[in-house]
Design a protein around this motif. Structure first.
Motif, PDB file in Angstrom:
ATOM      1  N   MET A 151       0.827  -1.201   0.000  1.00 30.04           N
ATOM      2  CA  MET A 151       0.000   0.000   0.000  1.00 30.04           C
ATOM      3  C   MET A 151       0.869   1.261   0.000  1.00 30.04           C
ATOM      4  O   MET A 151       1.640   1.492   0.934  1.00 30.04           O
ATOM      5  CB  MET A 151      -0.904   0.018   1.243  1.00 30.04           C
ATOM      6  CG  MET A 151      -1.789   1.254   1.330  1.00 30.04           C
ATOM      7  SD  MET A 151      -2.853   1.470  -0.144  1.00 30.04           S
ATOM      8  CE  MET A 151      -3.865  -0.004  -0.030  1.00 30.04           C
ATOM      9  N   PRO A 152       0.777   2.105  -1.038  1.00 25.82           N
ATOM     10  CA  PRO A 152       1.561   3.349  -1.063  1.00 25.82           C
ATOM     11  C   PRO A 152       0.930   4.405  -0.161  1.00 25.82           C
ATOM     12  O   PRO A 152      -0.289   4.577  -0.137  1.00 25.82           O
ATOM     13  CB  PRO A 152       1.503   3.765  -2.536  1.00 25.82           C
ATOM     14  CG  PRO A 152       0.230   3.176  -3.042  1.00 25.82           C
ATOM     15  CD  PRO A 152      -0.019   1.921  -2.270  1.00 25.82           C
ATOM     16  N   ILE A 153       1.773   5.110   0.587  1.00 23.80           N
ATOM     17  CA  ILE A 153       1.310   6.180   1.474  1.00 23.80           C
ATOM     18  C   ILE A 153       2.016   7.465   1.061  1.00 23.80           C
ATOM     19  O   ILE A 153       3.251   7.545   1.098  1.00 23.80           O
ATOM     20  CB  ILE A 153       1.624   5.863   2.945  1.00 23.80           C
ATOM     21  CG1 ILE A 153       0.982   4.527   3.354  1.00 23.80           C
ATOM     22  CG2 ILE A 153       1.136   6.992   3.854  1.00 23.80           C
ATOM     23  CD1 ILE A 153       1.427   4.041   4.723  1.00 23.80           C
ATOM     24  N   ALA A 154       1.253   8.483   0.669  1.00 24.41           N
ATOM     25  CA  ALA A 154       1.842   9.754   0.246  1.00 24.41           C
ATOM     26  C   ALA A 154       2.465  10.464   1.438  1.00 24.41           C
ATOM     27  O   ALA A 154       1.862  10.568   2.504  1.00 24.41           O
ATOM     28  CB  ALA A 154       0.767  10.634  -0.385  1.00 24.41           C
ATOM     29  N   ALA A 155       3.698  10.954   1.255  1.00 22.58           N
ATOM     30  CA  ALA A 155       4.430  11.618   2.339  1.00 22.58           C
ATOM     31  C   ALA A 155       5.260  12.759   1.773  1.00 22.58           C
ATOM     32  O   ALA A 155       5.408  12.908   0.561  1.00 22.58           O
ATOM     33  CB  ALA A 155       5.317  10.605   3.060  1.00 22.58           C
ATOM     34  N   CYS A 156       5.809  13.574   2.671  1.00 25.68           N
ATOM     35  CA  CYS A 156       6.737  14.651   2.311  1.00 25.68           C
ATOM     36  C   CYS A 156       8.026  14.464   3.110  1.00 25.68           C
ATOM     37  O   CYS A 156       8.024  13.826   4.167  1.00 25.68           O
ATOM     38  CB  CYS A 156       6.151  16.023   2.645  1.00 25.68           C
ATOM     39  SG  CYS A 156       4.662  16.449   1.729  1.00 25.68           S
ATOM     40  N   THR A 157       9.104  15.056   2.632  1.00 21.33           N
ATOM     41  CA  THR A 157      10.351  15.006   3.393  1.00 21.33           C
ATOM     42  C   THR A 157      10.414  16.097   4.446  1.00 21.33           C
ATOM     43  O   THR A 157      11.208  16.015   5.382  1.00 21.33           O
ATOM     44  CB  THR A 157      11.573  15.141   2.466  1.00 21.33           C
ATOM     45  OG1 THR A 157      11.482  16.388   1.761  1.00 21.33           O
ATOM     46  CG2 THR A 157      11.641  13.989   1.486  1.00 21.33           C
ATOM     47  N   LYS A 158       9.581  17.122   4.300  1.00 21.38           N
ATOM     48  CA  LYS A 158       9.515  18.174   5.314  1.00 21.38           C
ATOM     49  C   LYS A 158       8.178  18.884   5.218  1.00 21.38           C
ATOM     50  O   LYS A 158       7.534  18.886   4.164  1.00 21.38           O
ATOM     51  CB  LYS A 158      10.666  19.159   5.165  1.00 21.38           C
ATOM     52  CG  LYS A 158      10.958  19.634   3.768  1.00 21.38           C
ATOM     53  CD  LYS A 158      12.244  20.441   3.743  1.00 21.38           C
ATOM     54  CE  LYS A 158      12.736  20.654   2.322  1.00 21.38           C
ATOM     55  NZ  LYS A 158      13.999  21.415   2.282  1.00 21.38           N
ATOM     56  N   ASN A 159       7.789  19.492   6.331  1.00 20.69           N
ATOM     57  CA  ASN A 159       6.485  20.137   6.412  1.00 20.69           C
ATOM     58  C   ASN A 159       6.646  21.639   6.239  1.00 20.69           C
ATOM     59  O   ASN A 159       6.674  22.401   7.200  1.00 20.69           O
ATOM     60  CB  ASN A 159       5.843  19.816   7.774  1.00 20.69           C
ATOM     61  CG  ASN A 159       4.414  20.309   7.839  1.00 20.69           C
ATOM     62  OD1 ASN A 159       3.854  20.775   6.852  1.00 20.69           O
ATOM     63  ND2 ASN A 159       3.808  20.210   9.015  1.00 20.69           N
ATOM     64  N   ILE A 160       6.757  22.065   4.987  1.00 23.35           N
ATOM     65  CA  ILE A 160       6.983  23.491   4.729  1.00 23.35           C
ATOM     66  C   ILE A 160       5.925  24.085   3.815  1.00 23.35           C
ATOM     67  O   ILE A 160       5.970  25.269   3.515  1.00 23.35           O
ATOM     68  CB  ILE A 160       8.373  23.725   4.116  1.00 23.35           C
ATOM     69  CG1 ILE A 160       8.501  22.984   2.783  1.00 23.35           C
ATOM     70  CG2 ILE A 160       9.475  23.339   5.071  1.00 23.35           C
ATOM     71  CD1 ILE A 160       9.745  23.374   2.014  1.00 23.35           C
ATOM     72  N   THR A 161       4.979  23.278   3.363  1.00 20.51           N
ATOM     73  CA  THR A 161       3.941  23.797   2.483  1.00 20.51           C
ATOM     74  C   THR A 161       2.582  23.374   3.008  1.00 20.51           C
ATOM     75  O   THR A 161       2.453  22.433   3.790  1.00 20.51           O
ATOM     76  CB  THR A 161       4.096  23.257   1.045  1.00 20.51           C
ATOM     77  OG1 THR A 161       3.884  21.836   1.055  1.00 20.51           O
ATOM     78  CG2 THR A 161       5.466  23.559   0.479  1.00 20.51           C
ATOM     79  N   GLU A 162       1.563  24.065   2.534  1.00 21.30           N
ATOM     80  CA  GLU A 162       0.203  23.748   2.951  1.00 21.30           C
ATOM     81  C   GLU A 162      -0.167  22.314   2.575  1.00 21.30           C
ATOM     82  O   GLU A 162      -0.868  21.621   3.311  1.00 21.30           O
ATOM     83  CB  GLU A 162      -0.762  24.734   2.298  1.00 21.30           C
ATOM     84  CG  GLU A 162      -2.210  24.546   2.702  1.00 21.30           C
ATOM     85  CD  GLU A 162      -3.122  25.550   2.014  1.00 21.30           C
ATOM     86  OE1 GLU A 162      -4.347  25.361   2.083  1.00 21.30           O
ATOM     87  OE2 GLU A 162      -2.599  26.510   1.406  1.00 21.30           O
ATOM     88  N   GLY A 163       0.339  21.868   1.421  1.00 23.79           N
ATOM     89  CA  GLY A 163      -0.009  20.529   0.962  1.00 23.79           C
ATOM     90  C   GLY A 163       0.529  19.421   1.839  1.00 23.79           C
ATOM     91  O   GLY A 163       0.019  18.299   1.813  1.00 23.79           O
ATOM     92  N   CYS A 164       1.571  19.697   2.614  1.00 25.41           N
ATOM     93  CA  CYS A 164       2.178  18.661   3.453  1.00 25.41           C
ATOM     94  C   CYS A 164       1.604  18.621   4.862  1.00 25.41           C
ATOM     95  O   CYS A 164       1.961  17.732   5.648  1.00 25.41           O
ATOM     96  CB  CYS A 164       3.694  18.868   3.529  1.00 25.41           C
ATOM     97  SG  CYS A 164       4.536  18.517   1.963  1.00 25.41           S
ATOM     98  N   GLY A 166      -0.427  17.598   7.789  1.00 23.78           N
ATOM     99  CA  GLY A 166      -1.183  16.388   8.091  1.00 23.78           C
ATOM    100  C   GLY A 166      -0.664  15.142   7.408  1.00 23.78           C
ATOM    101  O   GLY A 166      -1.167  14.041   7.658  1.00 23.78           O
ATOM    102  N   ARG A 167       0.342  15.291   6.525  1.00 18.29           N
ATOM    103  CA  ARG A 167       0.922  14.126   5.862  1.00 18.29           C
ATOM    104  C   ARG A 167       2.118  13.625   6.679  1.00 18.29           C
ATOM    105  O   ARG A 167       2.767  14.402   7.397  1.00 18.29           O
ATOM    106  CB  ARG A 167       1.404  14.481   4.452  1.00 18.29           C
ATOM    107  CG  ARG A 167       0.343  15.022   3.520  1.00 18.29           C
ATOM    108  CD  ARG A 167      -0.864  14.136   3.389  1.00 18.29           C
ATOM    109  NE  ARG A 167      -0.505  12.750   3.105  1.00 18.29           N
ATOM    110  CZ  ARG A 167      -1.386  11.765   3.026  1.00 18.29           C
ATOM    111  NH1 ARG A 167      -2.668  11.997   3.231  1.00 18.29           N
ATOM    112  NH2 ARG A 167      -0.989  10.537   2.750  1.00 18.29           N
TER     113      ARG A 167
END
Length: 228
Positions: A151-164, A166-167
């Motif tokens: 199961m792929p889970i969408a993630a970010c490497t850092k929380n610097i944008t609105e889109g990230c 809660g991810r």
């Protein structure tokens, strides 16, 4: 507020994150339609084309690679068929194996260690041209979910944008099954780096997509990749 105003006010990074997330969440479409995609001449079905190809009746750009049939389909995509378990899957890729032989690979793919039932698909929201990250995320997420039941889970490497917000914030330092899609600043830099449970797939723009398909062709065992 009118729909066009919403589109104008949406920040580019947020828009592309939503596209990437949608690509990961809605990643099964190609597998459901693949069997019915016609070749570029509009003739017959994929099953019949692969059968003809394997019988040596090569047509157009179609070819055999390591015993696998590759058929050119509409929109310059490539179709092949693999057997995983007891199921035969029709696979659609943007690049065939002949197109990705020059992708640089280092490290070893520990498939058993990576197969935990899930994998984070992460990216740097600071990267440019995130539309290519979205394409690579779509290709990878489709395959690992449908074929390998990961199961792929969408993630970010850092929380610097609105889109990230809660991810999950995931990097290669987290010791979790991770596929890190990384935009390169250099041309001709398509590469795959196996780093413990983290797989870094790297390239500039379409080279990133090219490296992603090279990884998948290795996981399918159509092309070699280093293993423990």
């Amino acid at each position: 507020m009118k729909e066009e105003n919403i589109e104008k006010e949406q920040k580019p990074d947020t828009k592309w994150f939503l596209i990437i997330t949608a690509a990961i969440v809605g990643c099964f479409v190609l597998f459901f339609v693949a069997k019915h995609i016609l070749d570029i001449t509009g003739h017959t079905t994929l099953d019949e084309l692969h059968e003809m190809n394997l019988e040596g009746k090569h047509k157009g750009e179609n070819y055999i690679y390591n015993g696998y049939s590759f058929v050119k389909v509409k929109n310059n995509m490539w179709s092949t068929q693999i057997k995983y378990g007891d199921t035969i899957f029709n696979i659609i890729l943007r690049y065939g194996p002949k197109d990705v032989e020059d992708v640089f690979i280092t490290g070893k793919f520990d498939q058993d260690g990576f197969n935990q039932g899930y994998a984070y698909v992460t990216f740097n929201p600071d990267d440019k041209n995130l539309k290519y990250v979205a394409l690579a995320a779509s290709d990878i997420s489709t395959s690992i979910a449908k074929v390998f039941h990961v199961m792929p889970i969408a993630a970010c490497t850092k929380n610097i944008t609105e889109g990230c917000i809660g991810r999950p914030i995931i990097t290669c330092e987290d010791d979790k099954p991770t596929i890190y899609l990384q935009q390169s600043e250099k041309e001709d830099d398509a590469s795959i780096i196996f780093l413990n449970k983290c797989i870094i797939i790297k390239g500039k723009d379409l080279d990133l997509v090219k490296a992603a398909d090279r990884f998948l062709l290795g996981w399918y065992k159509i092309m070699p990749i280093p293993r423990p």
